[in-house]
Motif scaffolding. Structure first.
Motif, PDB file in Angstrom:
ATOM      1  N   ASP A 135       8.476   1.763  -5.844  1.00  0.00           N
ATOM      2  CA  ASP A 135       7.780   0.782  -6.684  1.00  0.00           C
ATOM      3  C   ASP A 135       7.519  -0.530  -5.945  1.00  0.00           C
ATOM      4  O   ASP A 135       7.239  -1.555  -6.570  1.00  0.00           O
ATOM      5  N   GLY A 136       7.582  -0.504  -4.624  1.00  0.00           N
ATOM      6  CA  GLY A 136       7.301  -1.676  -3.818  1.00  0.00           C
ATOM      7  C   GLY A 136       7.514  -1.352  -2.355  1.00  0.00           C
ATOM      8  O   GLY A 136       8.048  -0.289  -2.010  1.00  0.00           O
ATOM      9  N   ILE A 137       7.094  -2.250  -1.493  1.00  0.00           N
ATOM     10  CA  ILE A 137       7.185  -2.023  -0.045  1.00  0.00           C
ATOM     11  C   ILE A 137       7.840  -3.240   0.610  1.00  0.00           C
ATOM     12  O   ILE A 137       7.448  -4.381   0.352  1.00  0.00           O
ATOM     13  N   PHE A 138       8.836  -2.968   1.455  1.00  0.00           N
ATOM     14  CA  PHE A 138       9.454  -4.003   2.278  1.00  0.00           C
ATOM     15  C   PHE A 138       9.274  -3.591   3.728  1.00  0.00           C
ATOM     16  O   PHE A 138       9.741  -2.531   4.147  1.00  0.00           O
ATOM     17  N   SER A 139       8.593  -4.432   4.510  1.00  0.00           N
ATOM     18  CA  SER A 139       8.391  -4.110   5.917  1.00  0.00           C
ATOM     19  C   SER A 139       9.188  -5.070   6.782  1.00  0.00           C
ATOM     20  O   SER A 139       9.339  -6.250   6.449  1.00  0.00           O
ATOM     21  N   VAL A 140       9.689  -4.544   7.874  1.00  0.00           N
ATOM     22  CA  VAL A 140      10.425  -5.372   8.820  1.00  0.00           C
ATOM     23  C   VAL A 140       9.991  -4.968  10.221  1.00  0.00           C
ATOM     24  O   VAL A 140      10.018  -3.799  10.587  1.00  0.00           O
ATOM     25  N   GLY A 141       9.521  -5.946  10.986  1.00  0.00           N
ATOM     26  CA  GLY A 141       9.046  -5.620  12.325  1.00  0.00           C
ATOM     27  C   GLY A 141       8.105  -6.678  12.851  1.00  0.00           C
ATOM     28  O   GLY A 141       7.967  -7.772  12.294  1.00  0.00           O
ATOM     29  N   GLY A 142       7.430  -6.307  13.944  1.00  0.00           N
ATOM     30  CA  GLY A 142       6.353  -7.129  14.465  1.00  0.00           C
ATOM     31  C   GLY A 142       5.085  -6.806  13.702  1.00  0.00           C
ATOM     32  O   GLY A 142       5.107  -6.279  12.586  1.00  0.00           O
ATOM     33  N   GLY A 143       3.964  -7.061  14.330  1.00  0.00           N
ATOM     34  CA  GLY A 143       2.697  -6.855  13.641  1.00  0.00           C
ATOM     35  C   GLY A 143       2.439  -5.418  13.248  1.00  0.00           C
ATOM     36  O   GLY A 143       1.785  -5.163  12.236  1.00  0.00           O
ATOM     37  N   SER A 144       2.953  -4.465  14.010  1.00  0.00           N
ATOM     38  CA  SER A 144       2.630  -3.062  13.734  1.00  0.00           C
ATOM     39  C   SER A 144       3.207  -2.575  12.406  1.00  0.00           C
ATOM     40  O   SER A 144       2.463  -2.104  11.537  1.00  0.00           O
ATOM     41  N   PRO A 145       4.535  -2.656  12.174  1.00  0.00           N
ATOM     42  CA  PRO A 145       5.050  -2.241  10.865  1.00  0.00           C
ATOM     43  C   PRO A 145       4.501  -3.081   9.710  1.00  0.00           C
ATOM     44  O   PRO A 145       4.209  -2.557   8.631  1.00  0.00           O
ATOM     45  N   ASN A 146       4.355  -4.389   9.943  1.00  0.00           N
ATOM     46  CA  ASN A 146       3.896  -5.249   8.856  1.00  0.00           C
ATOM     47  C   ASN A 146       2.430  -5.013   8.522  1.00  0.00           C
ATOM     48  O   ASN A 146       2.026  -5.091   7.360  1.00  0.00           O
ATOM     49  N   ASP A 147       1.611  -4.711   9.524  1.00  0.00           N
ATOM     50  CA  ASP A 147       0.225  -4.325   9.267  1.00  0.00           C
ATOM     51  C   ASP A 147       0.162  -2.968   8.566  1.00  0.00           C
ATOM     52  O   ASP A 147      -0.575  -2.791   7.584  1.00  0.00           O
TER      53      ASP A 147
END
Length: 393
Positions: free
Chosen positions: A88-100
């Protein structure tokens, strides 16, 4: 009349990650897709984030299948995971690649159309018709500033080219700038991502168009990089200047809503063709793009004044009276980045193809000078040797 936009809520400084997780947990999420890459997963970063959420009763589902330059297949796999695990949601952690990638996953998880339908230069945001899941992003590099951006960059399978997917609702609800997440960065990544942050601020400041707020942010971001990047290259454990680099990165991504320029289109071509690190590609071509502007007779007085402002700013840190392009070259090499496209396997035979890709990339639309494909040929040729003063135009 002018319309201005600013980005999102930012948690900044030591302890920012823990504080943000506490806030996110109070928003009623039960299961978040945790998007990262294999490297960060192997380092235990994903486990640490998952443990923090678990303390608050929020489950996380790990998806670490993001390549250094995100692929369409990465996004589709992440979207399939999101749906199969009923997130039910997204949490990204990283540089530009995971966050993009996380942003584009949000679209693919809620829409059935091919990703090409959402391409920014084709007005694809109009095809986003379903509500998107909430996205939260934590930065582990001080480079792209993707955590405060409204778009994701992904290489599509059919074209083999990096494509911008944009929508206002892709802006993460909370951006997390915690220096603890950047402390383990190796020097070469610190340098290349730092130059990427510098380029965002610089190209935004030089971009055509009217956005005085972006200009002010960009100038401050440039100064932060000029001051802090050499310090963290000397001492990777310098918390204060790691923090300042994260600010510079976020400021660059905030400022470049005004526009970017030729260096980004060239780097996008290099990463698509050679799978080069984006920040490295930027570093190798940025002095050439500045020299191109310096040599041009097509700039008006206000544009030349912008270049002179940048030259004075660089001179105060680099301690040299050289032209801006040379000052940029000196600053980049002093961070340990070896210059010259030839060192990355680029030859004269590649330039026509690279120039075509760069010209077709929409990122240079804001460049201070309007560019044609022949201009990109000259720019790539100038970036081949190891020093801008050796360039063959």
């Amino acid at each position: 009349m002018q319309q201005f936009n600013y980005p999102t809520t930012i948690y900044f400084g030591e302890g920012a990650l823990k504080a943000a997780v506490t806030t996110i947990a109070k928003r009623g999420h039960r299961r978040l897709l945790l998007v990262t890459d294999e490297s960060l997963s192997a380092m235990g970063v994903a486990d640490s984030v998952a443990a923090l959420f678990q303390e608050h009763g929020v489950e996380t589902v790990l998806f670490d299948g993001v390549h250094p330059n995100p692929l369409e297949a990465d996004v589709l796999a992440g979207a399939a995971c999101y749906k199969a695990q009923h997130c039910d949601g997204i949490f990204s952690v990283g540089g530009g690649s995971p966050n993009d990638a996380a942003k584009v996953i949000a679209i693919a998880a809620t829409h059935d159309e091919p990703l090409e339908k959402f391409e920014d230069c084709q007005g694809g945001d109009a095809n986003v018709v379903h509500p998107l899941p909430a996205i939260y992003s934590a930065a582990t590099t001080a480079g792209t500033g993707s955590e405060v951006g409204r778009s994701g960059l992904v290489t599509l399978a059919r074209t083999g080219r990096k494509t911008i997917i944009f929508h206002p609702d892709l802006l993460p609800k909370i951006a997390i700038l915690d220096p603890a997440l950047t402390m383990g960065l190796p020097p070469e990544i610190t340098a290349s991502t730092g130059v990427d942050a510098l380029s965002h601020n610089l190209e935004a400041y030089c971009a055509r168009g009217f956005h005085p707020m972006a200009d002010g942010i960009a100038l401050q971001g440039i100064e932060l990089v000029l001051d802090s990047l050499p310090r963290v290259m000397k001492d990777g454990g310098d918390v204060m200047h790691r923090s300042r680099m994260l600010l510079a990165s976020a400021m660059g991504a905030t400022a470049f809503q005004k526009g970017l320029g030729a260096a980004h289109s060239m780097s996008n071509a290099l990463t698509a063709k050679f799978n080069m690190h984006h920040g490295t590609g930027i570093a190798l071509v940025l002095p050439a793009t500045l020299a191109f502007l310096e040599r041009s007779v097509g700039l008006d007085t206000a544009e030349r004044q912008r270049l002179e402002t940048l030259q004075r700013l660089f001179q105060s840190y680099v301690r040299d009276e050289a032209p801006l392009s040379v000052l940029m070259h000196t600053f980049i090499t002093s961070q340990g980045i070896p210059m010259g496209l030839e060192k990355q396997g680029v030859t004269l035979e590649h330039i026509d193809e690279l120039s075509k890709i760069a010209f077709e990339d929409p990122t240079h639309a804001g460049n201070m000078l309007v560019l044609n494909q022949g201009d990109f040929v000259r720019l790539f040729r100038a970036a081949l040797p190891g020093h801008i003063e050796q360039a063959v135009w």
